[in-house]
Structures are given as structure tokens and as C-alpha cells.
Write a protein that holds these residues in place. Structure first.
Motif: not given
Length: 342
Positions: A294-295, A113-116, A124, A297, A87-88, A290-291
Motif C-alpha cells: 500500500s505504501r 486494505v485501504r486503497l490510496p 487495486g 501504491v 479498498v483492495w 499489505a502495508e
């Protein structure tokens, strides 16, 4: 666990390496094993206080808003995250006593937030304040968009002031990912090279007398959106290059807290000045950022390191004071604290 803490504001010497009990996550909270902590100007400014000796908001404070790591435990009611998730983190220390300058941190699940999978922890830890601020700056134009994605800024021209800084770097990358033509200003050939490496199509030395002419040469119809860190210094330059219905998104007051504007000129162009502070933009804007970040990333659009235009300077946890000093001194790129092995 090891943590960096301070009990009074002042210079970096107030930071101490201490041992603290492992914190337990409460309802709606997540405990994260921190691998990398990111340092921002807001971190050392909060530690310094308005003046040395200013009371701290909590009896003891662990600094740093941003970081990345692995979920270690979740509290009651948390279903979107599980132990083992990479996560970040963002706003870890906002209105809370503990940030990411420690081996484990607990924070609300909505700030995790989940980290890809393809992104490293250094990516992150470099998101948070810079990338989310950049996202907000790129989504305040009266004509939208309110969200970023590939194609969202097609046909727009974005000017990023200070493209070699962390927010400027993220703004360049996000704008480029969203389809904009990106122009940046820089104060040296070295910084211009970093901004170009980040993805800027054109870099202009703002100190040149003909900076406005150089910008107009590549954007004859004007700039649609300015991402501004130096509002007072750049007010005149911006007035000469903005298009009708342009927005100037101001996220910092570097260069002075007051500026002078030609009201009639801006009036005629329907220019919007949008000031923004990440800490008070609200939950909806934070969640959207955040969403989308993450996309980006996941698409490989927010890389870090010198080759990507953002040199990394690293310190171990016990040298957090040196990391704060490096950011305060204006170190180019991103300053990271390596808390643990990934």
C-alpha cells in the motif's frame, strides 16, 4: 446481487451467473461492493480442480482471490475500516466459499486494505496475489530486509525471471522502488519492452546461449536475489550468475516440478533456495506485505497498464468464464473483470 458461481470443478463452462441474497458481515468482517475483480492462475486452477469432477471445498464457490471496491458495511468489532472507504482485497476466497467475482463480497477485515486515493480500482485489483507474492520473494534474503521501503534494497542486484508476468511485473516495480538494480529475463523483444517499461534496468533473452554472460556483464559481482517462476528451466542459468550468499525465491513451478542442482557449486556459494506459497506464509508476512504494498501504491510505484508494463484485458462479470480462459491461455498482462462502475 449478481454472482459467478460453480458447484463442481471442471472447465470454465461450470461457471454460472446466478442471483444471490446480499451477504451480511459477521463480527470482524467487512462487506465490500466490488468494482473490479482480478483473475490469477490460481483462480482457474482451483476451479478446474485436480481433474474434472473433483469435489469443490464448499457446496457452491464464487471464484477469484483479488479485487478492489468500496466498503459497504462492517461487522461488530471492526474499527479500522468504515463504509465508503476505497479498498483492495487479497485472499478473498482462501478457505472461504466466496471470492470477488460478485457484486458484493464479505471477508475478514484483515484481508481488506485501504486503497490510496490516487490509485484506480484497476490498480487495486491487480495487487493481491501478484504484489504480495513479489513482496515475500524480495524479503527472504538471509541479510534482509524483511520489509520494503525506499532504500531498503540499495546496493542489491535483483534478477526477476519472467518480468512480463503479473508477479514479475510487481517484483520489478517493488525492487526498483526499494532501490535495487533490477535485471529481468524475457522470451521476446515485446516482453522485454514490457519489463523495461515496468522499471527493469536491463532485460536479457534467457533463450540465448550467452544469457549468463549478458547478466554477468551488467552484474559482474553476481545476483543477490532471484525472483524465480521457472526453477527447473532456470536452475543452470541461476547457478552461473548468483553471488555468494544469494537467495533464490521460488514462487511457482512453471516449466516442471523437479529440478537438478549442482550441490557442490551451491554449497561453495552459500546459496539459499527459498520456496514460498502465499496461502501458507502466515499472518505476519501477509500483514507486512499489505502495508508495504500500500505504501508503494501511495508512492505511485505500482502502476498498471501497457505504459507501465502490464497490459490490461477487461471482461464484464457475465464473461468471467472468458476471463478465466484468457488467463489459462497465457494472456500477457493482467486480466480484470469489471463488476460495477467505480
Amino acid at each position: 446481487m449478481r454472482a459467478i458461481a460453480y458447484t463442481q470443478t471442471g472447465p470454465s463452462s461450470v461457471l454460472d451467473l446466478v442471483e444471490r441474497d446480499l451477504p451480511e458481515p459477521g463480527p470482524g468482517e467487512v462487506r465490500v461492493r466490488v468494482v473490479v475483480s482480478g483473475v490469477n492462475p490460481t483462480d482457474w486452477k482451483a476451479r478446474a480442480g485436480g481433474r474434472p469432477g473433483t469435489p469443490t471445498p464448499f457446496p457452491e464457490v464464487v471464484p477469484n482471490q483479488d479485487g478492489a471496491g468500496v466498503v459497504d458495511a462492517v461487522g461488530a468489532g471492526v474499527t479500522a475500516l468504515s463504509a465508503g472507504d476505497r479498498v483492495w482485497l487479497f485472499l478473498a476466497a482462501h478457505q472461504r466459499p466466496t471470492g470477488t467475482a460478485q457484486e458484493f463480497t464479505v471477508l475478514p477485515a484483515e484481508r481488506v486494505v485501504r486503497l490510496p486515493d490516487a490509485a484506480g480500482f484497476e490498480v487495486g485489483a491487480s495487487l493481491g496475489v501478484p504484489a504480495m507474492t513479489a513482496h515475500r520473494a524480495l524479503t527472504v534474503h538471509e541479510g534482509g530486509p524483511t520489509r520494503l521501503a525506499p532504500g531498503a534494497l540499495d546496493g542489491r542486484t535483483v534478477l526477476v525471471a519472467g518480468g512480463a508476468g503479473a508477479v514479475g511485473h510487481a517484483a520489478i516495480q517493488l525492487a526498483r522502488w526499494a532501490g535495487a538494480t533490477v535485471i529481468t529475463t524475457a522470451s521476446s523483444p515485446e516482453k522485454a519492452a514490457l519489463a523495461t517499461a515496468a522499471g527493469a534496468h536491463h532485460a536479457v533473452d534467457y533463450r540465448q546461449d550467452d544469457a549468463a554472460h549478458a547478466i554477468r556483464a551488467v552484474a559482474p559481482d553476481g545476483i543477490d536475489l532471484v525472483v524465480e517462476v521457472f526453477p527447473a528451466r532456470n536452475a543452470e542459468l541461476n547457478s552461473r550468475v548468483v553471488a555468494n550468499h544469494a537467495s533464490i525465491a521460488v514462487y511457482a513451478t512453471d516449466g516442471g516440478g523437479e529440478m537438478t542442482l549442482d550441490v557442490r557449486h551451491h554449497f561453495s556459494l552459500n546459496v539459499r533456495y527459498q520456496f514460498l506459497l502465499l496461502y501458507t506464509v502466515g499472518a505476519e508476512a501477509l500483514a507486512a506485505a499489505a502495508e508495504d504494498v500500500s505504501r508503494a501504491v501511495g508512492d505511485g510505484a505500482l502502476e498498471v497498464g501497457e505504459a507501465a508494463g502490464l497490459p490490461l484485458t477487461r471482461f464484464p462479470l457475465d464473461r468471467t468464464a472468458d476471463a478465466h480462459d484468457a488467463v489459462e491461455a497465457g494472456t500477457v498482462g493482467k486480466v480484470l473483470i469489471e463488476v460495477a462502475e467505480g
